[in-house]
Structure formats: C-alpha cells, structure tokens
Scaffold this motif. Structure first.
Motif, mmCIF file in Angstrom:
data_model
loop_
_atom_site.group_PDB
_atom_site.id
_atom_site.type_symbol
_atom_site.label_atom_id
_atom_site.label_comp_id
_atom_site.label_asym_id
_atom_site.label_seq_id
_atom_site.Cartn_x
_atom_site.Cartn_y
_atom_site.Cartn_z
ATOM 1 N N HIS A 73 74.441 26.216 149.013
ATOM 2 C CA HIS A 73 73.850 25.120 148.119
ATOM 3 C C HIS A 73 73.874 23.701 148.992
ATOM 4 O O HIS A 73 73.037 22.754 148.760
ATOM 5 N N ALA A 76 70.405 23.618 150.582
ATOM 6 C CA ALA A 76 69.500 23.333 149.820
ATOM 7 C C ALA A 76 69.490 21.864 149.648
ATOM 8 O O ALA A 76 68.315 21.237 149.774
ATOM 9 N N GLU A 97 62.847 27.593 132.115
ATOM 10 C CA GLU A 97 64.303 27.280 132.563
ATOM 11 C C GLU A 97 64.591 27.674 133.877
ATOM 12 O O GLU A 97 65.305 27.069 134.600
ATOM 13 N N MET A 100 63.464 24.720 135.853
ATOM 14 C CA MET A 100 64.156 23.572 135.463
ATOM 15 C C MET A 100 65.458 23.830 136.231
ATOM 16 O O MET A 100 66.176 22.803 136.667
ATOM 17 N N ALA A 101 65.967 25.128 136.311
ATOM 18 C CA ALA A 101 67.278 25.313 137.045
ATOM 19 C C ALA A 101 67.163 24.746 138.466
ATOM 20 O O ALA A 101 68.053 24.520 139.432
ATOM 21 N N GLY A 102 66.036 24.973 138.932
ATOM 22 C CA GLY A 102 65.595 24.632 140.542
ATOM 23 C C GLY A 102 65.589 23.118 140.687
ATOM 24 O O GLY A 102 65.553 22.670 141.708
ATOM 25 N N HIS A 104 68.310 21.280 139.705
ATOM 26 C CA HIS A 104 69.413 21.179 139.823
ATOM 27 C C HIS A 104 69.789 19.813 140.715
ATOM 28 O O HIS A 104 70.863 18.988 140.260
ATOM 29 N N LEU A 105 69.368 19.832 141.906
ATOM 30 C CA LEU A 105 69.713 18.869 142.710
ATOM 31 C C LEU A 105 69.502 17.362 142.417
ATOM 32 O O LEU A 105 70.149 16.349 142.976
ATOM 33 N N GLU A 107 69.415 16.222 139.403
ATOM 34 C CA GLU A 107 70.140 15.910 137.978
ATOM 35 C C GLU A 107 71.528 15.308 138.096
ATOM 36 O O GLU A 107 72.290 16.071 138.867
ATOM 37 N N CYS A 109 74.846 14.916 136.093
ATOM 38 C CA CYS A 109 75.019 15.149 134.817
ATOM 39 C C CYS A 109 76.572 15.468 135.013
ATOM 40 O O CYS A 109 77.018 16.433 135.415
ATOM 41 N N THR A 110 77.490 14.637 134.177
ATOM 42 C CA THR A 110 78.858 14.920 134.103
ATOM 43 C C THR A 110 79.103 15.919 133.231
ATOM 44 O O THR A 110 78.104 15.984 132.136
ATOM 45 N N LEU A 121 71.243 11.904 129.000
ATOM 46 C CA LEU A 121 70.811 12.989 129.290
ATOM 47 C C LEU A 121 69.803 13.682 128.615
ATOM 48 O O LEU A 121 69.032 14.762 129.203
ATOM 49 N N GLU A 125 66.615 15.443 130.435
ATOM 50 C CA GLU A 125 66.322 16.800 130.303
ATOM 51 C C GLU A 125 64.913 16.783 129.723
ATOM 52 O O GLU A 125 64.061 17.718 130.188
ATOM 53 N N CYS A 128 62.800 16.526 133.130
ATOM 54 C CA CYS A 128 63.049 17.725 133.706
ATOM 55 C C CYS A 128 62.307 18.686 133.061
ATOM 56 O O CYS A 128 61.293 19.478 133.885
ATOM 57 N N ARG A 164 60.122 27.459 141.321
ATOM 58 C CA ARG A 164 61.398 27.139 141.203
ATOM 59 C C ARG A 164 62.043 26.460 142.500
ATOM 60 O O ARG A 164 62.611 25.703 142.456
#
Ligand SMILES: Nc1ncnc2c1ncn2[C@@H]1O[C@H](COP(=O)(O)OP(=O)(O)O)[C@@H](O)[C@H]1O
Ligand SMILES: [Mg+2]
Lengths: 254, 305
Positions: A73, A76, A97, A100-102, A104-105, A107, A109-110, A121, A125, A128, A164
């Motif tokens: 990671h 990445a 999704e 969307m997961a792709g 990640h870097l 976002e 988000c606590t 958020l 979202e 995203c 992704r």
C-alpha cells in the motif's frame, strides 16, 4: 529524469533466479512494454515494483529518489498502480464499489466520521461515487454500473481492474497481460484504452504476449529471458534483434 | 433499519411476562455482540474463535471495578470496553498476520487464556463460583426491572446496527470488504490491510466487552461459563447462521439461537448438539446464511412474476 529506475534488481525463489541483476529505466509519459516467454519473470518483476515481493538484491528509484516504500500500500501511495494477470476482483462488491475502493488513497475518513455518517463524509462519498462512475464509463463499462462484480463477463473484469487502478490516480500503471484471453475486438478496445490512458499523461508498463498490441502502442520494449535482459530498445530494434527472434518471437509473429 | 426499530418498539406487545422480557434482553445483548463480530468475520473475512474472551473482559472488568473498587458502573463499563479494545490492538498486531486455520487457532488460544485467567484469579473473579455484580446506576438512579433494561438494550442494539451500517457504507467499510475480497488487490489499491483488520478486531472486541459488561450488570451475577470457548463458538454460529456480511443477519442469528434454547427446554440439555447441527446444516444448505439466502429468494421471486 526517469520516472522509475531499477538497478541490479534480483529475486530468488529457493535457488531459482526469477529476476537476475536487472537494470532498466522508464521515462515518464511512455508506454514501456515488457515481453518474454512464460516464466521469464515478468509477473515477478511487477510484483517487486508493487511491493508484493521484496527483491533479494537491487534498488529502485522513483523520480531519482530512492523508493523507501515497504508494504504494497506504500507503493500505491507513491503512485504505482497495477492490474493482475490472474484477476483479483473484489467479487463481494458491485462493479462500482470495486472502483470506489480504488479511490481509497484519496479519501480522508476517520473511524468516528465513518461510524456517525458525518455530513462531510456523505458529500465525499457522493463525489467518490460519481468519479467511479466516470471511470467505469472511461473503460467502457457504464452498462455495468449497478451490477455485482461477479455478474461481469471475463473481458469486462479485465477492464474493471484497469478502472480500479486508475481510480487511485497513479503516475505509473502496470498492466499484467491485459489482453490475455480476450477476442480480437476486445483486444482492439484494450489497445485504444491504453492509448487513452497514455494520453492522460500516465506512464504505462505493459506486460503482454500479443505482439501486434505491443508493437502498436509501445515507445520502448524490454525483453526478458530467464530473468535477464535479452534486449531493450524501441519496437523496431527489438523486432529485428536476432536473439529476440530466436528466443521468443520465433520464425513468424507469435 | 426501520424494521428493526419497529421490531424493538412493538415486541413488548408479545412479551407476556418477565421471563419473556429476560429472553428478549439476552437476545438483544447477544445481537449487539454478533453485529460487532460480523464486522470482523462477515465483512473483513477474519475469523475469531475467542470473542467470548472479550465479552468476559467486559463482564469481569466492569464487575471487578464496581464491586471491588467502588467505581461508578458507567465508568467501569467504559473502562472495561476500552481495556478489551486495547488488548485486541496489542495481540491483534501479530495474530492478524495469520490466515485461515492459523488465525482461528491463535484467537482460540487467546480466548482460552482469558477464560483460564478468569477461572484461576479467584481473588478478583470469585473463580468457578462466579461473583455478584452491582446494578447499573447513574447519578443515584438505579436501572432496575426488566422493562427498563429492555428499552436500554433495545436502544443500544438499534444504535449498534446504525453505526455498523454506516461503517460498512463508508470508505473504511469498503476497505474491509475489499481486503476480504482480495487482500493483494486491496493493498495495491493503497489500503493498509493490517491496519484495517486491526481496526475491525478492536472494534468488535470493544462491542463484545460492552455487551459483556451490560450482561453482568443486568444479571447481577457472572460466572466463567460465559467466557468459555463454547460461548465463542456459539457467537460464531449465530453470525454464520444469520448470514455473514449481513448486519440484520447477525441480529436474526442471535435472536433465533438465543431464544430457541430458552423457549424449548428440551434444547437446553442438548444445547451444544443443537448448535453443532445448526452449523453443519447451515454450511450444507445455505452457506451464505439465513438472511442473505431469504433475500436472494425474495429477489428471484420478484424478478420472475
Ligand atoms: N512465489 C513464487 N515462488 C516460487 N517461484 C516463483 C514464484 N513466483 C514466480 N516463481 C518462478 O519465477 C519464474 C518467473 O515467473 P513469472 O514471473 O510468473 O513469469 P512470467 O510472468 O514471465 O510468465 C518462474 O520460474 C516461476 O516458477
Ligand atoms: Mg506472468
């Protein structure tokens, strides 16, 4: 200045040298292809370049700075994205999704914001989701926006992985046999897609057996054999190199 | 979500006596544990056979702090849950690197160690005889009576489900589901899989501990029986039976498998046999669990008019 430089890269698997003292440089903006027979070490090389394998020896520079990343990671986060030869799809999620997961870097988000569904958020979202939808359209999968990933045909999954990987906004995108198992019209689409990705300014590393595709899109080609560099150059020099013809290309086109 | 709120709100109409209320409260407490455990098992795809241990840390932690050290129950409950989360963080780091059977064995071992500590540290825990626990009280007001407890547990269950659904639909939840789908693909997408597994492990541990503490204060007495390996297995069976990666499945699984043995007294003696059979039949006939299987059937029926 090169985008990525490898020096003396080696990887051993219990005595087998899958990558053997390899040096190469990838210039920014280029489509850089890696070819070679099965077992030559192409996938192993991509695994090293994404932190999945740690090299037995050698060093990597990104932008002429020694690459300090350790876990995948972190590679990445340094701007290196990839797809897989044997698909690695999140089959427990929808196509959208997966993309969307792709992201990640990108976002912030606590845990607290996630648990409480913070208004900031919710807005992020939505952004995203629409960015992921754009990327699905970019790779030609807009029809599958609402589909579960496991409902997609094989050819679409190959492009879903590309979408992704693009979602992370990589500077260097590694594609491991994106055309394998595809029919000629699907291969033409991948060809066009690689050119459009390159047009966005993303440097592409293409591992591929389809010579028509490789010779059409690449600026530079590296030929691997038993983990060693057999040849390197532009498509013309590689195509006419007698050692390459002997080891890999054979008498006719592969 | 509305169905759950309506269910919690309307269920008292069907509860005839205190015993029924007691069962409903136990269902709610187990459901809270299972919703948390499902984040780990169902969504992140990491098994734990030791969650009764965290439940026990919550129960005994809160019991000891209130009974032996005179802490206010609310502070004790929070501290015990935090302790469980801290322990999960500490041990999770090395053991969550393990996969499959190895992770199962490591969490099993953790649960067993906690249960042995509970049974042998009898100066604090009362050993096998158990210990009594003061009631839940805040600012002089003591929570007593089945009805009051029902509404507290019902509200907490609704809150836990809401938080869990929020998490799953957030970038954090997506990361958990992604690493379940393909850990290597999650990593190359920039997801720190170790950190996210740890997060799910610690969060589920804290939730189990909270429910454990509440169970202790509600019952007024706690024995090592709830901290055993068998209770860990029961919790996993509830999650798997209800449906992995389904928050409502976890609630339904907890409800069915908590209420049935209580209502059908024949089950009581053969409880573990029943749990074992439920697990086997679930795996054979509906490996995705009750709620996802029913949801899929309903979707198919809707499609084919
Ligand atoms: N994880 C591994 N363990 C042992 N040997 C491996 C591993 N990965 C690759 N190899 C070996 O390394 C060599 C190169 O494999 P690979 O990189 O997959 O080749 P290519 O992608 O060019 O077909 C092969 O001999 C393969 O058997
Ligand atoms: Mg390969």
């Amino acid at each position: 200045m090169s985008l990525l430089r490898a020096e003396g890269l080696s990887k051993e698997f219990g005595g087998v040298r899958a990558i053997d003292a390899l040096d190469f440089e990838i210039q920014p903006g280029a489509v850089f292809s890696i070819i070679g027979p099965n077992g030559a070490g192409k996938t192993t090389l991509l695994n090293i370049l994404t932190g999945i394998y740690r090299p037995s020896a050698g060093r990597l520079w990104l932008d002429d700075r020694l690459l300090a990343a350790r876990a995948p990671h972190e590679f990445a986060a340094a701007g290196i994205g990839r797809t897989f030869q044997n698909l690695q799809i999140f089959f427990n999620m929808s196509a959208l999704e997966n993309v969307m997961a792709g992201r990640h870097l990108h976002e912030r988000c606590t845990l607290a914001a996630a648990l409480l569904r913070a208004p900031r958020l919710v807005r992020a979202e939505r952004a995203c989701r629409s960015r992921a939808a754009e990327l699905l359209a970019f790779v030609g999968l807009d029809a599958y926006e609402r589909s579960a990933a496991d409902a997609l045909p094989y050819g679409a999954l190959k492009r879903l992985e590309i979408a992704r990987a693009l979602a992370a906004e990589p500077r260097l995108l590694l594609l491991d046999e994106p055309a394998a198992g595809l029919n000629p019209s699907e291969i033409r689409e991948i060809d066009g897609l690689i050119q459009r990705i390159s047009g966005l300014g993303i440097t592409v590393v293409l591992v591929e057996h389809n010579m028509k595709l490789v010779m059409g899109v690449s600026q530079r080609v590296l030929v691997l054999d038993y983990g060693r560099k057999l040849a390197e150059g532009n498509t013309e020099t590689v195509r006419n190199n007698p050692r390459v013809i002997e080891a890999y290309l054979g008498a006719g086109e592969h | 979500m509305l169905a759950l709120i309506a269910g919690v709100a309307l269920l008292p109409l069907a509860l005839a006596n205190n015993y029924h209320y007691e069962i409903a409260i136990l269902v709610g407490l187990n459901a809270i544990v299972c919703v948390g455990l499902n984040l780990l098992i169902g969504y992140a795809g990491q098994i734990s056979l030791g969650h009764a241990g965290f439940f026990g840390i919550g129960a005994y932690g809160s019991a000891i702090l209130t009974a032996r050290y005179g802490w206010p129950p609310l502070a004790a409950l929070v501290a015990a849950s935090a302790a469980a989360a801290a322990l999960a963080f500490a041990v999770g780091r090395p053991i969550l690197r393990l996969r499959g059977h190895y992770l199962a064995m490591a969490t099993l071992g953790l649960g067993i160690i906690i249960s042995i500590v509970v049974a042998t540290e009898d100066r604090y825990t009362g050993g096998p005889d158990g210990m009594s626990v003061p009631p839940l009280a805040l600012a002089g007001f003591t929570l007593a009576g089945e009805r009051a407890w029902y509404w507290l547990v019902g509200a907490l269950l609704v809150a836990t489900v809401w938080l869990s659904l929020n998490l799953i639909e957030s970038p954090v939840g997506r990361a958990l589901r992604a690493l379940h789908g393909s850990e290597v693909a999650a990593e190359v997408s920039g997801i720190d899989s170790a950190r996210h597994k740890l997060l799910a492990f610690a969060l589920s541990a804290a939730i189990a501990a909270l429910a454990g503490a509440l169970t202790a204060h509600y019952a007024g007495f706690i024995t090592p029986g709830k901290v055993t390996f068998l209770h860990s297995i029961e919790l996993v069976v509830m999650v798997v039976f209800g449906g992995m990666a389904s928050t409502f499945g976890a609630v339904v699984g907890a409800a069915v498998l908590t209420a049935l043995p209580q209502l059908l007294t024949v089950f009581k003696e053969y409880e573990m046999v029943v749990f074992g059979s439920v697990m086997m039949l679930t795996m054979i006939f509906m490996p995705r669990g009750l709620v996802p299987t029913i949801a899929a059937l309903a979707a198919r029926r809707r499609k084919a008019p």
